[in-house]
Design a protein around this motif. Structure first.
Motif, PDB file in Angstrom:
ATOM      1  N   PHE A 128      -4.829  11.824 -12.095  1.00  6.82           N
ATOM      2  CA  PHE A 128      -3.876  12.713 -12.764  1.00  6.82           C
ATOM      3  C   PHE A 128      -2.410  12.274 -12.612  1.00  6.82           C
ATOM      4  O   PHE A 128      -1.535  12.846 -13.264  1.00  6.82           O
ATOM      5  N   GLY A 129      -2.174  11.309 -11.732  1.00  2.00           N
ATOM      6  CA  GLY A 129      -0.805  10.870 -11.514  1.00  2.00           C
ATOM      7  C   GLY A 129      -0.170  11.550 -10.314  1.00  2.00           C
ATOM      8  O   GLY A 129      -0.647  12.582  -9.826  1.00  2.00           O
ATOM      9  N   ILE A 130       0.917  10.974  -9.851  1.00  2.00           N
ATOM     10  CA  ILE A 130       1.578  11.466  -8.640  1.00  2.00           C
ATOM     11  C   ILE A 130       2.213  12.832  -8.857  1.00  2.00           C
ATOM     12  O   ILE A 130       2.079  13.743  -8.037  1.00  2.00           O
ATOM     13  N   GLU A 131       2.893  13.015  -9.968  1.00  2.00           N
ATOM     14  CA  GLU A 131       3.591  14.284 -10.207  1.00  2.00           C
ATOM     15  C   GLU A 131       2.617  15.441 -10.323  1.00  2.00           C
ATOM     16  O   GLU A 131       2.824  16.503  -9.706  1.00  2.00           O
ATOM     17  N   GLU A 132       1.540  15.261 -11.090  1.00  2.00           N
ATOM     18  CA  GLU A 132       0.561  16.334 -11.247  1.00  2.00           C
ATOM     19  C   GLU A 132      -0.144  16.648  -9.933  1.00  2.00           C
ATOM     20  O   GLU A 132      -0.433  17.809  -9.633  1.00  2.00           O
ATOM     21  N   THR A 133      -0.416  15.624  -9.165  1.00  2.00           N
ATOM     22  CA  THR A 133      -1.056  15.841  -7.863  1.00  2.00           C
ATOM     23  C   THR A 133      -0.131  16.605  -6.934  1.00  2.00           C
ATOM     24  O   THR A 133      -0.563  17.508  -6.201  1.00  2.00           O
ATOM     25  N   SER A 134       1.142  16.272  -6.971  1.00  2.00           N
ATOM     26  CA  SER A 134       2.124  16.974  -6.159  1.00  2.00           C
ATOM     27  C   SER A 134       2.147  18.463  -6.479  1.00  2.00           C
ATOM     28  O   SER A 134       2.190  19.315  -5.579  1.00  2.00           O
ATOM     29  N   ILE A 135       2.085  18.782  -7.759  1.00  2.00           N
ATOM     30  CA  ILE A 135       2.095  20.186  -8.187  1.00  2.00           C
ATOM     31  C   ILE A 135       0.790  20.876  -7.819  1.00  2.00           C
ATOM     32  O   ILE A 135       0.779  22.001  -7.294  1.00  2.00           O
ATOM     33  N   ALA A 136      -0.318  20.204  -8.082  1.00  2.00           N
ATOM     34  CA  ALA A 136      -1.635  20.816  -7.866  1.00  2.00           C
ATOM     35  C   ALA A 136      -1.881  21.153  -6.398  1.00  2.00           C
ATOM     36  O   ALA A 136      -2.461  22.191  -6.073  1.00  2.00           O
ATOM     37  N   TYR A 137      -1.428  20.286  -5.495  1.00  2.00           N
ATOM     38  CA  TYR A 137      -1.678  20.492  -4.066  1.00  2.00           C
ATOM     39  C   TYR A 137      -0.455  21.035  -3.327  1.00  2.00           C
ATOM     40  O   TYR A 137      -0.509  21.223  -2.109  1.00  2.00           O
ATOM     41  N   ASP A 138       0.604  21.287  -4.074  1.00  2.00           N
ATOM     42  CA  ASP A 138       1.828  21.840  -3.503  1.00  2.00           C
ATOM     43  C   ASP A 138       2.320  20.985  -2.342  1.00  2.00           C
ATOM     44  O   ASP A 138       2.577  21.475  -1.233  1.00  2.00           O
ATOM     45  N   VAL A 139       2.430  19.688  -2.596  1.00  2.00           N
ATOM     46  CA  VAL A 139       2.914  18.752  -1.582  1.00  2.00           C
ATOM     47  C   VAL A 139       4.037  17.919  -2.193  1.00  2.00           C
ATOM     48  O   VAL A 139       4.110  17.751  -3.415  1.00  2.00           O
ATOM     49  N   PRO A 140       4.928  17.380  -1.385  1.00  2.00           N
ATOM     50  CA  PRO A 140       5.988  16.513  -1.923  1.00  2.00           C
ATOM     51  C   PRO A 140       5.402  15.257  -2.564  1.00  2.00           C
ATOM     52  O   PRO A 140       4.344  14.759  -2.142  1.00  2.00           O
ATOM     53  N   GLU A 141       6.089  14.757  -3.573  1.00  2.00           N
ATOM     54  CA  GLU A 141       5.633  13.522  -4.200  1.00  2.00           C
ATOM     55  C   GLU A 141       5.609  12.372  -3.196  1.00  2.00           C
ATOM     56  O   GLU A 141       4.773  11.472  -3.291  1.00  2.00           O
ATOM     57  N   SER A 142       6.516  12.411  -2.228  1.00  2.00           N
ATOM     58  CA  SER A 142       6.533  11.362  -1.205  1.00  2.00           C
ATOM     59  C   SER A 142       5.236  11.341  -0.399  1.00  2.00           C
ATOM     60  O   SER A 142       4.763  10.275   0.007  1.00  2.00           O
ATOM     61  N   SER A 143       4.656  12.516  -0.187  1.00  2.00           N
ATOM     62  CA  SER A 143       3.385  12.582   0.536  1.00  2.00           C
ATOM     63  C   SER A 143       2.263  11.951  -0.279  1.00  2.00           C
ATOM     64  O   SER A 143       1.381  11.276   0.269  1.00  2.00           O
ATOM     65  N   VAL A 144       2.300  12.187  -1.588  1.00  2.00           N
ATOM     66  CA  VAL A 144       1.274  11.601  -2.455  1.00  2.00           C
ATOM     67  C   VAL A 144       1.408  10.084  -2.462  1.00  2.00           C
ATOM     68  O   VAL A 144       0.421   9.351  -2.333  1.00  2.00           O
ATOM     69  N   ARG A 145       2.622   9.603  -2.614  1.00  2.00           N
ATOM     70  CA  ARG A 145       2.835   8.148  -2.626  1.00  2.00           C
ATOM     71  C   ARG A 145       2.390   7.520  -1.303  1.00  2.00           C
ATOM     72  O   ARG A 145       1.792   6.441  -1.272  1.00  2.00           O
ATOM     73  N   ARG A 146       2.719   8.191  -0.217  1.00  2.00           N
ATOM     74  CA  ARG A 146       2.336   7.692   1.103  1.00  2.00           C
ATOM     75  C   ARG A 146       0.814   7.611   1.224  1.00  2.00           C
ATOM     76  O   ARG A 146       0.275   6.634   1.759  1.00  2.00           O
ATOM     77  N   ALA A 147       0.130   8.628   0.733  1.00  2.00           N
ATOM     78  CA  ALA A 147      -1.333   8.654   0.793  1.00  2.00           C
ATOM     79  C   ALA A 147      -1.937   7.537  -0.054  1.00  2.00           C
ATOM     80  O   ALA A 147      -2.892   6.884   0.361  1.00  2.00           O
ATOM     81  N   VAL A 148      -1.370   7.318  -1.237  1.00  2.00           N
ATOM     82  CA  VAL A 148      -1.863   6.268  -2.123  1.00  2.00           C
ATOM     83  C   VAL A 148      -1.701   4.895  -1.470  1.00  2.00           C
ATOM     84  O   VAL A 148      -2.631   4.076  -1.449  1.00  2.00           O
ATOM     85  N   GLU A 149      -0.538   4.645  -0.912  1.00  2.00           N
ATOM     86  CA  GLU A 149      -0.282   3.354  -0.261  1.00  2.00           C
ATOM     87  C   GLU A 149      -1.202   3.147   0.938  1.00  2.00           C
ATOM     88  O   GLU A 149      -1.719   2.044   1.171  1.00  2.00           O
ATOM     89  N   PHE A 150      -1.415   4.220   1.707  1.00  2.00           N
ATOM     90  CA  PHE A 150      -2.276   4.106   2.876  1.00  2.00           C
ATOM     91  C   PHE A 150      -3.709   3.804   2.471  1.00  2.00           C
ATOM     92  O   PHE A 150      -4.345   2.901   3.034  1.00  2.00           O
ATOM     93  N   GLU A 151      -4.239   4.535   1.496  1.00  2.00           N
ATOM     94  CA  GLU A 151      -5.617   4.322   1.072  1.00  2.00           C
ATOM     95  C   GLU A 151      -5.799   2.915   0.489  1.00  2.00           C
ATOM     96  O   GLU A 151      -6.818   2.269   0.719  1.00  2.00           O
ATOM     97  N   HIS A 152      -4.801   2.430  -0.238  1.00  2.00           N
ATOM     98  CA  HIS A 152      -4.884   1.063  -0.776  1.00  2.00           C
ATOM     99  C   HIS A 152      -4.909   0.034   0.352  1.00  2.00           C
ATOM    100  O   HIS A 152      -5.556  -1.010   0.231  1.00  2.00           O
ATOM    101  N   SER A 153      -4.223   0.325   1.443  1.00  2.00           N
ATOM    102  CA  SER A 153      -4.164  -0.629   2.560  1.00  2.00           C
ATOM    103  C   SER A 153      -5.515  -0.754   3.271  1.00  2.00           C
ATOM    104  O   SER A 153      -5.735  -1.724   4.016  1.00  2.00           O
ATOM    105  N   LEU A 154      -6.407   0.193   3.062  1.00  2.00           N
ATOM    106  CA  LEU A 154      -7.705   0.177   3.714  1.00  2.00           C
ATOM    107  C   LEU A 154      -8.748  -0.617   2.940  1.00  2.00           C
ATOM    108  O   LEU A 154      -9.824  -0.898   3.443  1.00  2.00           O
ATOM    109  N   ASN A 155      -8.431  -0.949   1.714  1.00  2.00           N
ATOM    110  CA  ASN A 155      -9.393  -1.650   0.853  1.00  2.00           C
ATOM    111  C   ASN A 155      -9.440  -3.147   1.170  1.00  2.00           C
ATOM    112  O   ASN A 155      -8.522  -3.700   1.727  1.00  2.00           O
TER     113      ASN A 155
END
Length: 226
Positions: A199-226
């Protein structure tokens, strides 16, 4: 299930992904294996034991032990010597899982020196002794591992920052069964990253009521595990 709350739950595949250690290697370390007709017993018994199940399930403390054991093996210490160190450290420190105990940072070098002076046949192994002869050599292995861990009042690990403290991703066995969570919102990183990919970073931020920075951080972290 109540007895499993607060200790973290991981399959070897999940543990391997978080630790960047092959899951097959983790299974061998915790289950033992046979190689060229020689039996190698487990380095230790996993902290999670499920009734009527042959599956290997790890707890948070197992993750912390594997990190140190893997660092020693990468440094040239054999699994046999690591097992000897674990058994001896248990006696000295009174810890079931001694490698990840806070006290191991100060006492571990002495323990390892005593263990590595001679092998099972009484033959001195100078190379291994050299590895831990100087304090800074031991600290180079241990300090990077333990500085990303918070300890409780008993010196046992309670939190791990798998990407470092500056990246506010936390593994806490008391939350989300020990899965990585965003340190600001406690939402699992895999949830945020999966949502962001769809859904994208902005929509995820709204849906889970979290800062966009948290979403970006999560995306980068999960990518680092691959």
């Amino acid at each position: 299930m109540d007895g499993l709350i607060g200790i973290g739950l991981y399959t070897p595949a999940e543990a391997g992904r978080l630790l960047h250690v092959p899951s097959a290697k983790i299974s061998r370390w915790l289950n033992g294996h046979t190689l060229k007709g020689r039996e190698y017993p487990a380095l230790w018994t996993p902290s999670v034991q499920l009734n009527d199940s042959d599956r290997t399930i790890l707890g948070f403390r197992d993750l912390m032990e594997i990190r140190v054991a893997d660092a020693f093996i990468r440094a040239g210490v054999s699994s046999i010597q690591v097992r000897a160190a674990i058994n001896y450290a248990r006696e000295i420190l009174g810890e079931q899982y001694p490698l990840s105990a806070e006290r191991f940072r100060t006492d571990g070098r002495s323990i390892l020196l005593r263990v590595f002076e001679k092998d099972a046949d009484g033959v001195e192994r100078e190379r291994l002794l050299n590895l831990f002869r100087r304090q800074y050599e031991f600290k180079e292995i241990i300090d990077p591992l333990l500085k990303t861990v918070d300890f409780d009042d008993h010196g046992s690990p309670k939190l791990w920052y798998p990407a470092g403290r500056r990246v506010n991703i936390i593994i806490d066995p008391l939350r989300a069964f020990g899965q990585p969570i965003d340190g600001v919102t406690s939402v699992p990183t895999t949830v945020l990253a999966t949502s962001a990919s769809e859904f994208g970073i902005e929509e995820t931020s709204i849906a889970y009521d979290v800062p966009e920075s948290s979403v970006r951080r999560a995306v980068e972290f999960e990518h680092s595990l691959n």
